[in-house]
Design a protein around this motif. Structure first.
Motif, mmCIF file in Angstrom:
data_model
loop_
_atom_site.group_PDB
_atom_site.id
_atom_site.type_symbol
_atom_site.label_atom_id
_atom_site.label_comp_id
_atom_site.label_asym_id
_atom_site.label_seq_id
_atom_site.Cartn_x
_atom_site.Cartn_y
_atom_site.Cartn_z
ATOM 1 N N PHE A 136 28.376 41.064 51.699
ATOM 2 C CA PHE A 136 28.739 39.512 51.886
ATOM 3 C C PHE A 136 30.580 39.588 51.165
ATOM 4 O O PHE A 136 31.203 38.143 51.631
ATOM 5 N N GLY A 137 31.262 40.027 51.305
ATOM 6 C CA GLY A 137 32.848 40.217 51.462
ATOM 7 C C GLY A 137 33.465 39.504 49.937
ATOM 8 O O GLY A 137 33.153 39.228 49.587
ATOM 9 N N PRO A 138 34.999 39.343 50.372
ATOM 10 C CA PRO A 138 35.354 38.582 49.009
ATOM 11 C C PRO A 138 35.082 37.389 48.568
ATOM 12 O O PRO A 138 34.697 36.778 47.400
ATOM 13 N N ASP A 139 34.492 36.663 49.496
ATOM 14 C CA ASP A 139 33.515 35.177 49.306
ATOM 15 C C ASP A 139 32.617 35.398 48.272
ATOM 16 O O ASP A 139 32.524 34.959 47.501
ATOM 17 N N GLY A 140 32.051 36.525 49.101
ATOM 18 C CA GLY A 140 30.249 36.938 48.087
ATOM 19 C C GLY A 140 31.047 37.394 46.215
ATOM 20 O O GLY A 140 30.213 37.099 45.730
ATOM 21 N N VAL A 141 32.276 38.019 46.655
ATOM 22 C CA VAL A 141 32.639 38.374 44.897
ATOM 23 C C VAL A 141 32.853 36.954 43.834
ATOM 24 O O VAL A 141 32.566 36.719 43.207
ATOM 25 N N LYS A 142 33.300 35.950 44.634
ATOM 26 C CA LYS A 142 33.421 35.066 44.646
ATOM 27 C C LYS A 142 32.675 33.726 44.228
ATOM 28 O O LYS A 142 32.801 33.502 43.169
ATOM 29 N N GLY A 143 31.661 34.251 44.622
ATOM 30 C CA GLY A 143 30.236 33.667 44.470
ATOM 31 C C GLY A 143 29.793 33.953 42.985
ATOM 32 O O GLY A 143 28.986 33.749 41.941
ATOM 33 N N ILE A 173 39.438 39.816 42.435
ATOM 34 C CA ILE A 173 38.896 38.875 42.187
ATOM 35 C C ILE A 173 37.424 39.330 41.594
ATOM 36 O O ILE A 173 37.846 39.171 39.707
ATOM 37 N N LEU A 174 36.792 40.761 41.283
ATOM 38 C CA LEU A 174 36.282 41.681 40.476
ATOM 39 C C LEU A 174 36.309 41.974 38.845
ATOM 40 O O LEU A 174 36.244 41.692 38.195
ATOM 41 N N ALA A 175 37.936 42.573 39.394
ATOM 42 C CA ALA A 175 38.914 42.790 38.202
ATOM 43 C C ALA A 175 39.495 41.781 37.613
ATOM 44 O O ALA A 175 38.983 42.432 36.176
ATOM 45 N N ASP A 176 39.527 40.832 37.838
ATOM 46 C CA ASP A 176 40.250 40.063 36.965
ATOM 47 C C ASP A 176 38.619 39.228 36.495
ATOM 48 O O ASP A 176 38.672 38.750 34.926
ATOM 49 N N ALA A 177 37.838 39.571 36.815
ATOM 50 C CA ALA A 177 36.428 38.859 36.175
ATOM 51 C C ALA A 177 35.800 39.404 35.421
ATOM 52 O O ALA A 177 35.357 39.355 33.583
ATOM 53 N N LEU A 178 36.241 41.087 35.479
ATOM 54 C CA LEU A 178 34.935 41.777 34.188
ATOM 55 C C LEU A 178 36.702 41.795 33.114
ATOM 56 O O LEU A 178 36.083 42.079 32.207
ATOM 57 N N THR A 179 37.888 41.719 33.432
ATOM 58 C CA THR A 179 38.592 41.514 31.910
ATOM 59 C C THR A 179 38.420 40.190 31.712
ATOM 60 O O THR A 179 38.782 40.356 30.138
ATOM 61 N N GLN A 180 38.440 39.251 32.056
ATOM 62 C CA GLN A 180 38.268 37.930 31.464
ATOM 63 C C GLN A 180 36.421 38.410 30.424
ATOM 64 O O GLN A 180 36.885 37.587 29.274
ATOM 65 N N CYS A 181 35.713 38.879 30.993
ATOM 66 C CA CYS A 181 34.316 38.532 30.387
ATOM 67 C C CYS A 181 34.882 39.247 29.795
ATOM 68 O O CYS A 181 34.130 39.729 28.007
ATOM 69 N N TYR A 182 35.661 40.665 29.413
ATOM 70 C CA TYR A 182 35.463 42.335 28.170
ATOM 71 C C TYR A 182 36.336 41.001 26.642
ATOM 72 O O TYR A 182 36.049 40.696 26.174
ATOM 73 N N GLN A 183 37.342 40.379 27.377
ATOM 74 C CA GLN A 183 38.326 39.569 26.536
ATOM 75 C C GLN A 183 37.877 38.345 25.291
ATOM 76 O O GLN A 183 38.014 38.091 24.507
ATOM 77 N N LYS A 184 36.865 37.292 26.612
ATOM 78 C CA LYS A 184 35.996 36.677 25.378
ATOM 79 C C LYS A 184 34.848 37.333 25.319
ATOM 80 O O LYS A 184 34.111 36.752 23.418
ATOM 81 N N GLU A 205 40.858 50.347 48.490
ATOM 82 C CA GLU A 205 42.282 50.752 49.348
ATOM 83 C C GLU A 205 42.760 51.318 47.679
ATOM 84 O O GLU A 205 42.171 50.677 46.817
ATOM 85 N N ASN A 206 44.143 51.162 47.687
ATOM 86 C CA ASN A 206 44.264 51.526 46.208
ATOM 87 C C ASN A 206 44.362 50.661 45.989
ATOM 88 O O ASN A 206 44.456 49.862 44.368
ATOM 89 N N GLU A 207 45.314 48.496 46.609
ATOM 90 C CA GLU A 207 45.020 48.028 45.465
ATOM 91 C C GLU A 207 44.521 47.199 44.867
ATOM 92 O O GLU A 207 44.216 46.928 43.280
ATOM 93 N N GLY A 208 42.842 47.414 45.930
ATOM 94 C CA GLY A 208 41.784 47.068 45.175
ATOM 95 C C GLY A 208 41.714 48.172 43.535
ATOM 96 O O GLY A 208 41.101 47.893 42.646
ATOM 97 N N ALA A 209 41.665 48.903 43.866
ATOM 98 C CA ALA A 209 41.724 49.963 43.122
ATOM 99 C C ALA A 209 41.976 50.264 41.872
ATOM 100 O O ALA A 209 41.780 49.833 40.744
ATOM 101 N N THR A 210 43.185 50.234 42.133
ATOM 102 C CA THR A 210 44.068 49.563 41.045
ATOM 103 C C THR A 210 43.804 48.396 39.988
ATOM 104 O O THR A 210 44.366 48.883 39.027
ATOM 105 N N ALA A 211 44.146 47.821 40.208
ATOM 106 C CA ALA A 211 43.729 46.351 40.037
ATOM 107 C C ALA A 211 42.225 47.234 38.766
ATOM 108 O O ALA A 211 41.790 45.980 37.468
#
Length: 595
Positions: A136-143, A173-184, A205-211
């Motif tokens: 589903f690519g990045p858009d699927g993660v948005k889903g 996107i996934l990293a941000d969602a998990l971060t918000q899930c943890y904080q909330k 890649e590096n950017e996704g893994a680092t996030a």
């Protein structure tokens, strides 16, 4: 009478409906709260096509798991299923992998949003969410973004997104969602305790893994991390290593088929030093290389008490490095499998590795070596010029290394030095600044007279002014001091006294630090292929004679002697110009290891 007949007919129809529903439920392998349509190959395009499934979902009291994998679900079908799930508050496990085969990528986010909204509306608290093998690519993660941020996922233990084509954008996107899930969830009084994370084959890649690493560090509860085949090199690996330190219960770490090289391997080895529960390490096909393998071996010596499996296959390890690893697993009583296949041992090297394992009664744990790449040519350039193609932002390491002492005036000429652990030394403990300048001058251009001119202060300066936290600088200092070795009694004694102080300090820290120092020394001597453009020294007899002296001292352990012996015996061209001194070193090593 008519009423009686009508009632009878109605009862019969109701009975038939129940029978049909019972039969449908039986076919879906219902049991223990699970409704499964796994692998049925159903093409579900619209509401009509899922009518039976919807009826089964609605009729199932206490539904805790719904398996839809191995089918293909369209937008309208997903909406109908979602409607049925809105009242399923007890649902905990959504096994929805491989359920969009043949669908347009644009359809998938809508379908996922419908299903996610239903789960949120139902009040369900998920434990498992598996959406693997859905491209589903990045858009699927948005889903699924809103779902992951919602209370429905505050209880999530397993998140499986293998082979979804998320890419860098999806990873962020996934990293941000998990971060918000943890904080909330933390604010709600029950912080997210994610245990299993699977996201292989996603080109993070590096950017996704680092996030994601930032999210992992925050969550801190991971027990299994599987991120193979993601195009991550040492920068992303280093970020993940930093995060793993904060997940003390980590049991399984699978980063197969990414690219570590030395920097990533050292960072990951350092992280593993902090973990006590790791049972499975899969760094196969990661270009860990010999230096990285040595660092991991050092961690094996001092930690990882319950390790069961170690995969260092296809990592460009040499025979000597493999022997260091093999000896390191000797005391691992829980060890079941060591995979060293596809490295660079050569036929004779493979046999020596097998013999080493056999001598420790551990033959059964060594996997096949049938795909060995062969012993690298001794005449091959070993400067490591083929190192990371991802170092564009790092400049020339050789130039940086040549300027090290210039860049660190304070450590040699200013108000502070460092001990073996890198801690600062107070002004009152430092030698006079003039002596510091003389020592700096000696390191810049070594000579016997300059060493003698340092007088009695030379050992204090070596103990305080060498940066023992940096293995390359420590090795460089040893080689510069030993390079001026002479038969002249006064010079010889000054050199050996000085190298004794340095060696004792360098080998007195952790096993990890000591192994890093020795591997750096071997790289600079040219007997170990290193990563990066590190300038090898022109080997002179003094280097090897000073080492021979050190080997005979108490501070030089048997483990270090074995390690040095493995590489010196394969030194070939690098040590050929000093045959007599090499023989002396080999003799010292033989005496130590045979004692």
């Amino acid at each position: 009478m008519r009423c009686h007949i009508g009632s009878t007919v109605g009862d019969r129809m109701a009975s038939d409906d129940i029978a049909q529903l019972t039969d449908a439920l039986a076919k879906t392998h219902v049991g223990d709260g699970e409704l499964s349509y796994k692998g049925q190959g159903l093409k579900l395009d619209n509401a009509e096509s899922v009518s039976e499934m919807v009826s089964a979902i609605e009729a199932y009291q206490g539904l805790r798991a719904l398996r839809l994998e191995g089918n293909t679900v369209g937008v309208a079908a997903a909406e109908a299923i979602a409607k049925a799930l809105e009242k399923k508050s007890e649902l905990q496990r959504c096994n929805w992998s491989d359920m969009f085969t043949g669908r347009l990528r644009s359809e998938i986010p809508s379908a996922l949003r419908s299903l996610g909204s239903a789960l949120m509306a139902s009040g369900a608290r998920l434990i498992t969410l598996d959406l693997s093998d859905n491209a589903f690519g990045p858009d699927g993660v948005k889903g699924i973004e809103n779902l992951l941020k919602s209370p429905a996922c505050y209880s999530l233990c397993e998140l499986k997104l293998n082979n979804c084509g998320m890419g860098i954008g999806g990873g962020k996107i996934l990293a941000d969602a998990l971060t918000q899930c943890y904080q909330k969830s933390k604010e709600s009084g029950a912080p997210l305790r994610l245990k299993v994370f699977i996201a292989g084959r996603n080109r993070l890649e590096n950017e996704g893994a680092t996030a994601l690493a930032k999210a992992f560090q925050l969550i801190g509860s991971l027990e299994e991390v599987h991120m193979p085949q993601n195009g991550i090199n040492h920068q992303g690996i280093t970020a993940l290593a930093g995060a793993m330190k904060h997940n003390a219960d980590l049991r399984v770490l699978n980063l197969n088929d990414n690219t570590f090289t030395k920097k990533g391997a050292l960072a990951m080895a350092e992280a593993l030093r902090h973990l006590r529960s790791v049972q499975v390490i899969n760094f196969g096909d990661c270009l860990v290389r010999s230096e990285g393998a040595i660092a991991i071996a050092a961690v094996l010596k001092e930690g990882l008490p319950i390790l069961k499996e170690l995969n260092l296959a296809f990592g460009e390890l040499t025979e000597a490095a493999a022997l260091v690893v093999a000896r390191a697993v000797k005391e691992k009583t829980h060890m079941e499998k060591l995979d060293l296949n596809g490295n660079c041992f050569g036929e004779e090297g493979c046999e020596r590795v097998r013999e080493a394992m056999e001598s420790m009664n551990m033959t059964d744990m060594l996997g096949s070596l049938s795909d060995d790449e062969g012993d690298p040519d001794e005449d091959e350039d070993e400067d490591g010029d083929d190192d990371d193609d991802d170092d564009e932002d790092e400049g020339c390491e050789e130039e940086e290394y040549e300027e090290e002492y210039e860049e660190e005036e304070n450590s040699l000429d200013g108000s502070s030095g460092s001990g073996s652990d890198g801690s600062p030394v107070k002004d009152s403990e430092n030698a006079p600044s003039s002596c510091s300048r003389d020592f700096k001058d000696f390191l810049s251009s070594p000579s016997a007279q300059k060493l003698l001119d340092l007088g009695a202060k030379r050992t204090v300066l070596i103990e305080q002014k060498v940066d023992y936290s940096d293995s390359m600088k420590t090795a460089d200092a040893f080689l510069k001091i030993s390079s001026i070795y002479k038969d002249d009694p006064e010079v010889k004694q000054a050199v050996l006294d000085s190298t004794d102080v340095l060696m004792k300090k360098a080998l007195s820290g952790s096993c990890f630090q000591s192994h890093n120092f020795l591997s750096s020394l071997l790289v600079m001597l040219g007997v170990l292929k290193g990563d990066g453009k590190i300038q090898k020294v022109c080997v002179v007899p003094g280097h090897l004679l000073a080492l021979a002296h050190a080997v005979g001292q108490e501070y030089f352990s048997l483990d270090y002697a074995h390690m040095l012996q493995d590489f010196v015996s394969k030194g070939g061209k690098a040590l050929s110009s000093c045959s007599s001194a090499r023989s002396a070193l080999q003799e010292a090593l033989d005496q130590k290891t045979d004692a």
